[in-house]
Design an enzyme around this catalytic site. Structure first.
Site, PDB file in Angstrom:
ATOM      1  N   SER A   2      -1.523   2.479 -22.020  1.00 18.32           N
ATOM      2  CA  SER A   2      -2.976   2.500 -22.158  1.00 18.32           C
ATOM      3  C   SER A   2      -3.531   1.376 -21.296  1.00 18.32           C
ATOM      4  O   SER A   2      -3.252   0.203 -21.560  1.00 18.32           O
ATOM      5  CB  SER A   2      -3.343   2.312 -23.644  1.00 18.32           C
ATOM      6  OG  SER A   2      -4.736   2.187 -23.800  1.00 18.32           O
ATOM      7  N   LYS A  62      -3.130   6.428 -19.806  1.00 18.22           N
ATOM      8  CA  LYS A  62      -4.426   6.536 -20.481  1.00 18.22           C
ATOM      9  C   LYS A  62      -5.360   5.517 -19.876  1.00 18.22           C
ATOM     10  O   LYS A  62      -5.033   4.334 -19.777  1.00 18.22           O
ATOM     11  CB  LYS A  62      -4.204   6.296 -21.982  1.00 18.22           C
ATOM     12  CG  LYS A  62      -5.434   6.050 -22.812  1.00 18.22           C
ATOM     13  CD  LYS A  62      -5.113   6.282 -24.275  1.00 18.22           C
ATOM     14  CE  LYS A  62      -5.660   5.186 -25.163  1.00 18.22           C
ATOM     15  NZ  LYS A  62      -5.382   5.432 -26.590  1.00 18.22           N
ATOM     16  N   LYS A  72      -8.940   3.689 -20.031  1.00 12.24           N
ATOM     17  CA  LYS A  72     -10.108   3.389 -20.860  1.00 12.24           C
ATOM     18  C   LYS A  72     -11.361   3.535 -20.006  1.00 12.24           C
ATOM     19  O   LYS A  72     -11.387   3.075 -18.862  1.00 12.24           O
ATOM     20  CB  LYS A  72     -10.005   1.966 -21.408  1.00 12.24           C
ATOM     21  CG  LYS A  72      -8.882   1.777 -22.427  1.00 12.24           C
ATOM     22  CD  LYS A  72      -9.220   2.452 -23.743  1.00 12.24           C
ATOM     23  CE  LYS A  72      -8.180   2.125 -24.801  1.00 12.24           C
ATOM     24  NZ  LYS A  72      -8.517   2.745 -26.093  1.00 12.24           N
ATOM     25  N   ASP A  91      -9.830   7.574 -22.460  1.00 11.55           N
ATOM     26  CA  ASP A  91     -10.200   7.215 -23.839  1.00 11.55           C
ATOM     27  C   ASP A  91     -11.512   6.437 -23.798  1.00 11.55           C
ATOM     28  O   ASP A  91     -11.584   5.355 -23.211  1.00 11.55           O
ATOM     29  CB  ASP A  91      -9.099   6.367 -24.484  1.00 11.55           C
ATOM     30  CG  ASP A  91      -9.368   6.067 -25.960  1.00 11.55           C
ATOM     31  OD1 ASP A  91     -10.409   6.499 -26.493  1.00 11.55           O
ATOM     32  OD2 ASP A  91      -8.517   5.388 -26.595  1.00 11.55           O
ATOM     33  N   ASP A 147      -9.225  10.257 -32.408  1.00 12.55           N
ATOM     34  CA  ASP A 147      -8.572   9.016 -32.850  1.00 12.55           C
ATOM     35  C   ASP A 147      -9.354   8.468 -34.050  1.00 12.55           C
ATOM     36  O   ASP A 147      -9.040   8.786 -35.213  1.00 12.55           O
ATOM     37  CB  ASP A 147      -8.527   8.034 -31.660  1.00 12.55           C
ATOM     38  CG  ASP A 147      -8.016   6.637 -31.994  1.00 12.55           C
ATOM     39  OD1 ASP A 147      -7.779   6.323 -33.160  1.00 12.55           O
ATOM     40  OD2 ASP A 147      -7.861   5.817 -31.053  1.00 12.55           O
ATOM     41  N   LYS A 191      -2.497   7.066 -35.848  1.00 14.28           N
ATOM     42  CA  LYS A 191      -2.201   5.643 -36.021  1.00 14.28           C
ATOM     43  C   LYS A 191      -2.052   5.443 -37.515  1.00 14.28           C
ATOM     44  O   LYS A 191      -3.022   5.635 -38.267  1.00 14.28           O
ATOM     45  CB  LYS A 191      -3.348   4.773 -35.498  1.00 14.28           C
ATOM     46  CG  LYS A 191      -3.555   4.838 -33.988  1.00 14.28           C
ATOM     47  CD  LYS A 191      -4.745   3.988 -33.564  1.00 14.28           C
ATOM     48  CE  LYS A 191      -4.983   4.119 -32.067  1.00 14.28           C
ATOM     49  NZ  LYS A 191      -6.261   3.480 -31.655  1.00 14.28           N
ATOM     50  N   GLY A 213      -1.537   3.373 -30.586  1.00 15.25           N
ATOM     51  CA  GLY A 213      -1.139   1.976 -30.751  1.00 15.25           C
ATOM     52  C   GLY A 213      -2.351   1.100 -30.948  1.00 15.25           C
ATOM     53  O   GLY A 213      -3.484   1.491 -30.631  1.00 15.25           O
TER      54      GLY A 213
HETATM   55  O1  OSB Z   1      -8.401   3.525 -28.913  1.00 16.48           O
HETATM   56  O2  OSB Z   1      -6.296   3.683 -28.778  1.00 16.48           O
HETATM   57  C1  OSB Z   1      -7.305   2.979 -28.856  1.00 16.48           C
HETATM   58  C2  OSB Z   1      -6.280  -0.713 -28.633  1.00 16.48           C
HETATM   59  C3  OSB Z   1      -7.221  -1.282 -29.448  1.00 16.48           C
HETATM   60  C4  OSB Z   1      -8.193  -0.487 -30.016  1.00 16.48           C
HETATM   61  C5  OSB Z   1      -8.209   0.894 -29.773  1.00 16.48           C
HETATM   62  C6  OSB Z   1      -7.247   1.475 -28.961  1.00 16.48           C
HETATM   63  C7  OSB Z   1      -6.280   0.661 -28.365  1.00 16.48           C
HETATM   64  C8  OSB Z   1      -5.268   1.150 -27.432  1.00 16.48           C
HETATM   65  C9  OSB Z   1      -3.983   0.357 -27.371  1.00 16.48           C
HETATM   66  O3  OSB Z   1      -5.448   2.074 -26.668  1.00 16.48           O
HETATM   67  C10 OSB Z   1      -2.775   1.142 -27.023  1.00 16.48           C
HETATM   68  C11 OSB Z   1      -1.528   0.290 -27.138  1.00 16.48           C
HETATM   69  O4  OSB Z   1      -1.246  -0.263 -28.228  1.00 16.48           O
HETATM   70  O5  OSB Z   1      -0.817   0.155 -26.137  1.00 16.48           O
HETATM   71 MG    MG Z   2      -8.239   5.606 -28.894  1.00 18.22          MG
END
Ligand code: OSB
Ligand code: MG
Length: 375
Positions: free
Chosen positions: A138, A164, A166, A192, A242, A266, A294
């Site tokens: 991510s 992924k 952001k 995301d 999510d 999660k 995660g």
């Molecule tokens: O939306 O998945 C999410 C981290 C903090 C808050 C929200 C998200 C995330 C990640 C982290 O995408 C993914 C990882 O742990 O590598």
């Molecule tokens: Mg997410």
């Protein structure tokens, strides 16, 4: 029979190797709550609370979770006899709303304790069938499309099987398009948004729809399902939910409404492993693929994610990157590693989660501690 005699709460801080920016904020470190359960037979079970430092992902934070664990979770668990860890979540739901991450930290540690006591791996205790899992990365929001392209290129070269990206308004279409053009049509990309869009501003999402993404994760509000269903009708790209899926009932709602076609599970967000398994099973019955999300976990939370991701319907690579992606040094031995093809091994030949908490290091990092005992 499962009887928990004591719960130790600890807070540690770990610095991230690099800041992680999502649409709602940036973090450079993790304040992590660890829980250590001990049974009447002296067996231990570790867990990690996934709450973020600020309530910009979910309403919980380390401080609300600490309060909830001390005041409401622990009294319902300590000194009680449970037939097994699957009985803990129902006990925590009676007249006790929310605080899923606080509930999950203790519930998941109880599954670990039970696996340790039985001498089986946490993976197999949960119903896992895989010996290794495929993982993705991510990538936080970068300063420019060029910077993002370099990160994504390096991630694929390293072996990650899903990238992924952001996004937020102003850092979306140009960024994702640059990666698609640089890495080619087959690159396994997704985006995301962490709730950064509304149904009134869907132009970016419609443009992303042309870029061949595996999925777009949670573009709309953190607790929405209805508007996501409207949006999904207008897009070819599968939506992945999510934030909005906080229980198996919400997953059923997503399926009934058509809010998305993929679920990011999660365990912290949904209250633990029992609910995660229920969501997994429900999605499997409806042909909905799931993957393990995660929350930038330390090696302890990561161990729980690896075990969960070994269940059969986790058919897409999870956000379960190896320790080196996050930390200079993790708090478990051995650290989590990934091979050059994006595989992480599931430790199925050892009892419990299959890595050891590095007690000396955890002791050094502890800034707050509280011992709760059965009365
Ligand atoms: O939306 O998945 C999410 C981290 C903090 C808050 C929200 C998200 C995330 C990640 C982290 O995408 C993914 C990882 O742990 O590598
Ligand atoms: Mg997410």
């Amino acid at each position: 029979m499962l009887r928990i005699e004591s719960i130790t709460l600890r807070e540690i801080t770990l610095a991230l190797k690099e800041p992680f920016q999502i649409s709602s904020g940036t973090q450079s470190r993790r304040r992590i709550l660890l829980v250590e359960l001990r049974s009447s037979d002296g067996v231990e079970g570790w867990g990690e609370c996934t709450a973020g430092e600020f309530p910009n992902y979910s309403p919980e934070t380390p401080d609300t979770a600490w309060l909830a664990m001390r005041e409401w979770v622990s009294p319902r668990v300590l000194g009680r006899e449970f037939a097994g860890p699957e009985e803990i979540h129902p006990a925590l739901e009676i007249n006790f709303r929310g605080h899923n991450m606080a509930k999950a930290a203790v519930e998941m540690a109880a599954w670990e304790l039970a696996a340790q006591a039985e001498g089986v791996s946490l993976s197999r205790k949960l119903g896992g069938t895989r010996d290794r899992i495929r993982v993705g990365i991510s990538l936080g929001i970068q300063a420019s499309p060029e910077a993002l392209v370099e990160k994504a290129r390096a991630a694929l070269a390293r072996g990650y099987r899903k990238v992924k990206i952001k996004i937020k308004p102003g850092a979306d279409v140009a960024y994702v398009r640059a990666v698609r053009e640089a890495l080619g049509p087959e690159a396994p990309l997704m985006a995301d948004a962490n709730n950064a869009y509304t149904l009134e501003d869907t132009a970016s999402l419609e443009a992303l729809d042309e870029l061949g993404l595996m999925m777009i994760e949670q573009p709309l509000a953190w607790d929405d399902l209805l508007r996501h269903a409207d949006l999904q009708k207008r897009l070819q790209t599968p939506l992945c939910i999510d934030e909005s899926i906080t229980s198996a009932d919400r997953a059923a709602d997503m399926i009934a409404l058509g809010s998305g076609r993929i679920v990011n599970i999660k365990a912290g967000r949904v209250g633990g492993f029992r609910q995660s398994k229920a969501i997994h099973d429900l999605c499997a019955a409806h042909g909905i693929p799931v993957w393990c999300g995660g929350m930038l976990e330390s090696g302890i939370g990561r161990a729980h994610n690896v075990a969960l991701a070994s269940l059969p319907n986790f058919t897409l690579p999870g956000d379960v990157s190896p320790s080196e992606r996050y930390w200079e040094r993790d708090i478990v031995l051995p650290e989590w590693t990934m091979d050059g093809e994006g595989w992480v091994q599931v430790p199925v030949d050892q009892p419990g989660m299959g890595v050891q908490p590095d007690r000396d290091r955890i002791e050094d990092l502890t800034v707050r501690r509280e011992d709760l005992k059965a009365r």
